[in-house]
Design an enzyme around this catalytic site. Structure first.
Site, PDB file in Angstrom:
ATOM      1  N   ASP A   1       0.864  -1.166   0.000  1.00 38.98           N
ATOM      2  CA  ASP A   1       0.000   0.000   0.000  1.00 38.98           C
ATOM      3  C   ASP A   1       0.911   1.229   0.000  1.00 38.98           C
ATOM      4  OD1 ASP A   1      -2.372   1.487   0.217  1.00 38.98           O
ATOM      5  OD2 ASP A   1      -2.168   1.598   2.384  1.00 38.98           O
TER       6      ASP A   1
ATOM      7  N   ASP B   1      -2.575  -0.949   5.826  1.00 39.94           N
ATOM      8  CA  ASP B   1      -2.974  -0.484   7.153  1.00 39.94           C
ATOM      9  C   ASP B   1      -4.474  -0.270   7.283  1.00 39.94           C
ATOM     10  OD1 ASP B   1      -3.184   1.665   5.489  1.00 39.94           O
ATOM     11  OD2 ASP B   1      -1.969   3.038   6.695  1.00 39.94           O
TER      12      ASP B   1
ATOM     13  N   ASP C   1      -7.507  -2.929   3.064  1.00 38.32           N
ATOM     14  CA  ASP C   1      -6.388  -3.841   2.806  1.00 38.32           C
ATOM     15  C   ASP C   1      -6.621  -5.230   3.396  1.00 38.32           C
ATOM     16  OD1 ASP C   1      -4.799  -1.854   1.553  1.00 38.32           O
ATOM     17  OD2 ASP C   1      -4.282  -1.048   3.511  1.00 38.32           O
TER      18      ASP C   1
END
Length: 1066
Positions: free
Chosen positions: A384, A736, A740
């Site tokens: 990410d 986070d 996700d």
């Protein structure tokens, strides 16, 4: 399906029977009036009680599914779904039955016989308990997801506003009021803004790095989740504004409900780790090998328990000895016990647990032990962006101020990636000598600002909007002009000293709040001299439209002409191209009706402030002073970590919910892409990727180098991870946010952020980064590779030891001599004696170039053909040595000058030893008594018992040789191919300590009478120990020779290996 999502499609049809699209109704693409008609509700009246009850019957409650996990019984049974465990279970049952049979017959050594099955059962029970405990904690991510749901809501029903309505009681069509700080209770369409703006923090769901402005205007039906500007989503938080919304989806049909479903789906498809797969394959191969060897043992010895005569060409007069049959059955059980490395699960768990401690020291907290090993073969890291590669803290990267002439600009690069005011400086900055233009920029950034920054333990946190907090940090880096004293002198003890000083000089008396039309915020302030001024910040284009003047470096004000506008706009375009969010600064001193305003409600000008429609006219004829470019900056350590990944043959793919330009800029800066590389084929939005045909998706993912996927939704991330796994990649996924979690669960290694990560992400992950630092992953991968190499060393060591035990038992059966090792002794060796050296091999120092090699393939074999040959050779020697010393004791008085006659035992011929079963037919066979420790063994009543009870000394010698050989063999396992001369034993002092412990444990069972009785052994004399060492030491010489041969031929092998692994590393 749970209550939350039950029959939701029916509710939409029920509430909009005339809608041709039925379940596909997209409220974000319809105007407000049409949405109200669809859900048969008005915002003023809301739903009636009867409507609510009717809809709840169809739709159920607004809550997430409660997935029932497998029962405890199912979990327990699953623990036995393992080949090695099943072999052990069969061996334990058979062993128990035989022990019971011996006891019924009044046989001796009943304690010994029962210890073996009980120990095996104990191993299986502990293994099952650990497995059940781990799996019973697997679904915590779903529980954490429920924690972020809102508990209460303010609802309009039957024309009345009702506060604190339980959120689970909401139904589609409910009218809900949202205010600052509220958690959104369901997916809702915004009907009306009560405040001038509405901003929602939805980054944990969508991956966006900033709070998002919401509107009532409809958008296109096929937009992604980030583009639904008129929708608010369950679990997100209102950070600014008040609004009225219409509930459109509840429970499992909300976006967070879809994430819940995806997490559950991913948890159902979790696969074994590469090592577990290899051990399963090994177990299956072991089953076949054991079966073949057992069959051979029975075929070789069938003549001892089954005989017949041929009469007229046909077998007749069968004779069957049940006693002999059970004896060879016991040998088969011993064979199974010998072949299975019972201590392997415990040693693997210990090594992984030690590995987690090493990783914790590097800020990688491992939640699931097997992930330590899986890290070692990671080939792709899907990361990410927001909060992982970047700091998730806005920071000013560039400041542009006016020069000494109209078309002249000054540009300053600003260092720093956090809210810490001393993190970086401003390059080429005139410290303490701020000109009037820079002073005005600092004043506006400090006073026209609602945020604050405070220190919390070891880091700084922002209170308020991140962009405003970044501007305050900029002011601190700018410093104060000479002559101004900092806030510290007035008793202020915070970290924003310069901002405090500017706010002390310029008292704020009114605020013109930001709105989406004028895209600016203004404050009216009163200086210490009593003069009022208007300070404004906002979008550069909008400020320029309302500006008439320009302030130069020396503070002089000139008219803002078209050339100056173009110069400023060109600077704006340049900064926007670099994915910076740009804010402009302006002020106004001629305030007319506000010149005497002091904040009093009775002042004539106060009425103008009550209507936001007046703000644009108040903020007119401004004087433009400068602009600043902000961004969520990359972490300082990330570029080097990306380079380390490239060196280690690991590809990095960035998957983010943020916009494409911002993500591409960050990727170029951190090294995922080259600065001047054509990235058109490497950078796609999630939607663009999903629209590719199936084969093109796979081709796109196989490209060498880095890839970027922006505007990615949870389902996009899952699809990418799934396709990568299908193509044979071992995928580590970092993240986070709530969005996700499904991909974290699906990936081979899910890595969550410890500081910025949501609880949902942490619970779905295998590993948590305590410092949220991408570079910690690279350190963890290196540690994982080292741990795997060490695990490979002790697995090979334990398997080679077991090959030796199997060879020993097979030779015993093949030669027809008495049983030299009994199952309980083999269990002791496998579990206890081999355990400490195997565990100590986990402390082998890592190779220096471990992160300069490509990752191992997930299908890489634990044991190559050459290594297998080596250990078959070693195993053969172990068999020969253990059986040989047994034969030597019975047939020789001395060996290599070592006298063995001291105990007074009788010698027999090899022929007698190999035909001991016929002893009762021998005439004049007698045996002398012999001593072993304090015991004297006599055989006057039954001389043939010399081959049963009398073999206790020979068994002890065999067991001692086996233990000694395996200790020396652990030294061989220090390096797969390196000689002990190049890697001496003291490189791993833990191994030397472990060998001492293992020998100590062996002495314990030899010289403690109670234990010696259980294991069927007796103490040895000094001479006999000399014989043990002479027979055991050659194992080192043999393996050194085989390693030398391996090194001589490794050039060809390495060439082939490089050729084979090249596509993967590329």
């Amino acid at each position: 399906m749970g209550k939350g999502g039950q029959n939701y499609g029916k509710s939409e049809n029920l509430n909009a029977k005339t809608d041709s699209k039925g379940e596909n109704y997209a409220p974000w693409s319809k105007d407000v009036v049409e949405c109200e008609e669809k859900y048969q509700v008005s915002r003023e009246f809301g739903l009636s009680t009867a409507d609510v009850e009717r809809r709840r019957l169809v739709c159920g409650l607004n809550e997430l599914d409660k997935h029932e996990g497998p029962s405890i019984l199912r979990l327990i049974l699953d623990q036995f779904n393992d080949t090695l465990v099943r072999i052990l279970l069969v061996a334990a049952v058979v062993s128990f039955v035989l022990a019971w049979y011996d006891g019924e017959e009044g046989g001796e050594m009943e304690i010994t016989a029962f210890v073996e099955p009980l120990v095996i059962f104990l191993i299986l029970i502990v293994n099952a308990i650990v497995g059940v405990w781990q799996e019973n904690n697997a679904e915590k991510a779903l529980e954490a997801l429920k924690e972020i749901q809102s508990e209460h809501a303010t609802v309009v029903r039957e024309g009345r506003k009702i506060s604190n309505v339980p959120a689970k009681e909401l139904v589609p069509g409910d009218i809900v009021e949202l205010r600052v700080g509220d958690k959104v209770p369901a997916d809702m369409r915004v009907l009306r803004l009560i405040s001038s703006t509405l901003r929602v923090e939805q980054g944990s769901l969508t991956g966006e790095s900033e709070a998002v402005s919401k509107t009532t205007k409809a958008v296109s039906e096929d937009v992604d989740i980030q583009g639904k500007k008129c929708m608010v989503f369950a679990g997100t938080t209102v950070v600014n504004g008040i609004c009225i919304c219409l509930v459109t989806q509840i429970g499992m049909d909300t976006e967070i409900g879809k994430v819940h479903s995806q997490i559950h789906e991913a948890s159902q498809s979790e696969e074994d780790t590469p090592l577990k797969k290899k051990l399963n394959e090994f177990g299956e191969a072991l089953t076949a090998i054991i079966g073949v060897i057992c069959a051979l043992v029975w075929l070789i010895n069938v003549k001892y328990f089954l005989s017949w005569e041929f009469v007229d060409g046909w077998p007749r007069n069968f004779k069957f000895s049940f006693e002999k049959c059970t004896y060879y059955f016991e040998i088969a059980v011993a064979l199974a016990v010998a072949a299975i490395p019972e201590g392997l699960p415990a040693v693997i768990t210990t090594c992984l647990a030690l590995g987690t401690r090493k990783m914790a020291a590097k800020n990688a907290l491992v939640r699931k032990l097997p992930s330590v090993e899986t890290l070692g073969c990671t080939t792709v890291i899907c990361s990410d962006k927001t909060g992982t590669l970047t700091t998730n803290q806005m920071a000013v990267a560039k400041l542009v101020s006016m020069g000494s002439k109209a078309n002249e600009l000054r540009s300053f690069n600003v260092e720093g990636t956090s809210y810490n005011p001393i993190d970086g400086n401003i390059q080429n900055w005139p410290v303490g000598d701020l000109d009037l233009n820079l002073q005005m920029i600092a004043k506006i950034a400090a006073v026209c600002n609602d945020a604050d920054v405070e220190k919390s333990e070891n880091h700084h946190i922002a209170n308020g909007m991140p962009t405003e907090a970044a501007l305050k940090v900029l002011v601190e880096k700018m410093g104060l002009p000479s002559g101004l004293h900092s806030g510290a002198s007035s008793g202020y003890d915070g970290v924003m000293n310069c901002c405090h000083t500017w706010n002390r000089i310029e008292k704020r008396i009114a605020t013109l709040e930001f709105d989406r039309d004028r895209k600016s915020m203004g404050v009216i302030s009163c200086s210490s001299s009593g003069k009022n001024s208007l300070l404004v910040k906002g979008a550069v284009e909008n400020l320029l439209e309302r500006s008439s003047f320009l302030q130069l470096l020396d503070g002089s004000v000139i008219e803002l002409d078209q050339n100056s506008r173009e110069t400023i706009l060109e600077s704006l375009r340049e900064m926007s191209t670099s994915a910076l969010r740009v804010l402009g600064f302006a002020y106004k001193e001629d305030l007319k009706e506000f010149a005497t305003y002091n904040g009093d409600e009775d002042h004539p000008a106060h009425e103008l402030l009550l209507n936001p429609a007046n703000y644009s006219s108040i903020e007119s004829d401004l004087t433009f002073v400068g602009l600043a470019g902000l961004r969520d900056p990359p972490r300082k350590e990330v570029p080097q970590a990306i380079e380390d990944c490239r060196t280690a043959g690991i590809r990095v793919m960035v998957i983010t919910g943020d916009n494409k330009n911002t993500a591409e800029s960050i990727c170029c800066e951190i090294g995922v892409f080259g600065l001047h590389e054509d990235i058109s084929s490497r950078s796609l939005t999630g939607k663009e990727f999903m629209e590719l045909p199936g084969s093109e998706k796979a081709t796109h993912l196989k490209q060498g180098g880095g890839l970027l996927f922006s505007r990615a939704e949870p389902r996009h991330k899952q699809e990418i991870v799934r396709l990568l796994k299908e193509s044979g990649e071992v995928v580590a996924m970092t993240g986070d946010g709530v969005n996700d979690a499904p991909a974290l669960k699906l990936a081979d290694i899910g890595i969550a952020m410890g500081i910025a990560g949501t609880e949902v992400a942490k619970e779905a992950s295998d590993m948590v980064l305590a410092d949220d630092n991408f570079s910690s992953i690279v350190s963890a991968v290196g540690e994982g590779r080292s741990i795997y190499n060490n695990m490979k060393a002790f697995i090979r060591y334990m398997i080679s030891s077991n090959i030796g035990e199997v060879a020993s038992i097979f030779l015993t059966a093949a030669l027809g001599i008495p049983e030299g090792l009994i199952p309980v002794q083999l269990l002791w060796v496998n579990l206890v004696t081999d355990g400490p050296p195997a565990t100590a091999l986990g402390f082998n120092p890592p190779e220096k170039d471990i992160m300069k090699k490509p990752p191992r393939r997930s299908d890489d074999s634990l044991i190559s053909p050459w290594i297998l040959f080596r250990y078959l050779a070693i195993g053969s020697y172990v068999g020969i040595a253990t059986v040989g010393i047994f034969v030597i004791w019975y047939t020789r008085t001395s060996f290599f000058g070592i006298d063995l006659s001291g105990d007074g035992h009788s010698l027999v011929t090899y022929s007698q030893l190999s035909n001991w079963g016929q002893c009762h037919t021998w005439t004049n066979f007698s045996v002398s008594p012999f001593t072993a420790g304090a015991q004297v063994f006599t055989f006057d009543a039954n001389p043939c018992d010399y081959f049963q009870t009398g073999k206790i000394k020979a068994m002890t010698l065999s067991l001692s040789v086996l233990v000694a050989i395996e200790m020396f063999n652990s030294l061989n396992a220090l390096s797969e191919d390196g000689s002990l001369l190049s890697m001496p034993p003291w490189v791993n002092p833990w191994l030397l300590l472990a060998m001492s412990v293992s020998f100590g444990l062996h002495f314990l069972i030899l010289y403690v009478p109670f234990l010696a009785q259980i294991f069927g052994i007796v103490p040895l004399s000094l001479n006999e120990w000399g014989l043990v060492l002479i027979v055991a030491l050659p194992v080192i010489i043999i393996d050194e020779f085989l390693k030398f041969v391996g090194r001589c031929t490794s050039g060809i092998g390495n060439l082939n290996a490089r050729r084979y692994s090249k596509p993967k590393s590329e």
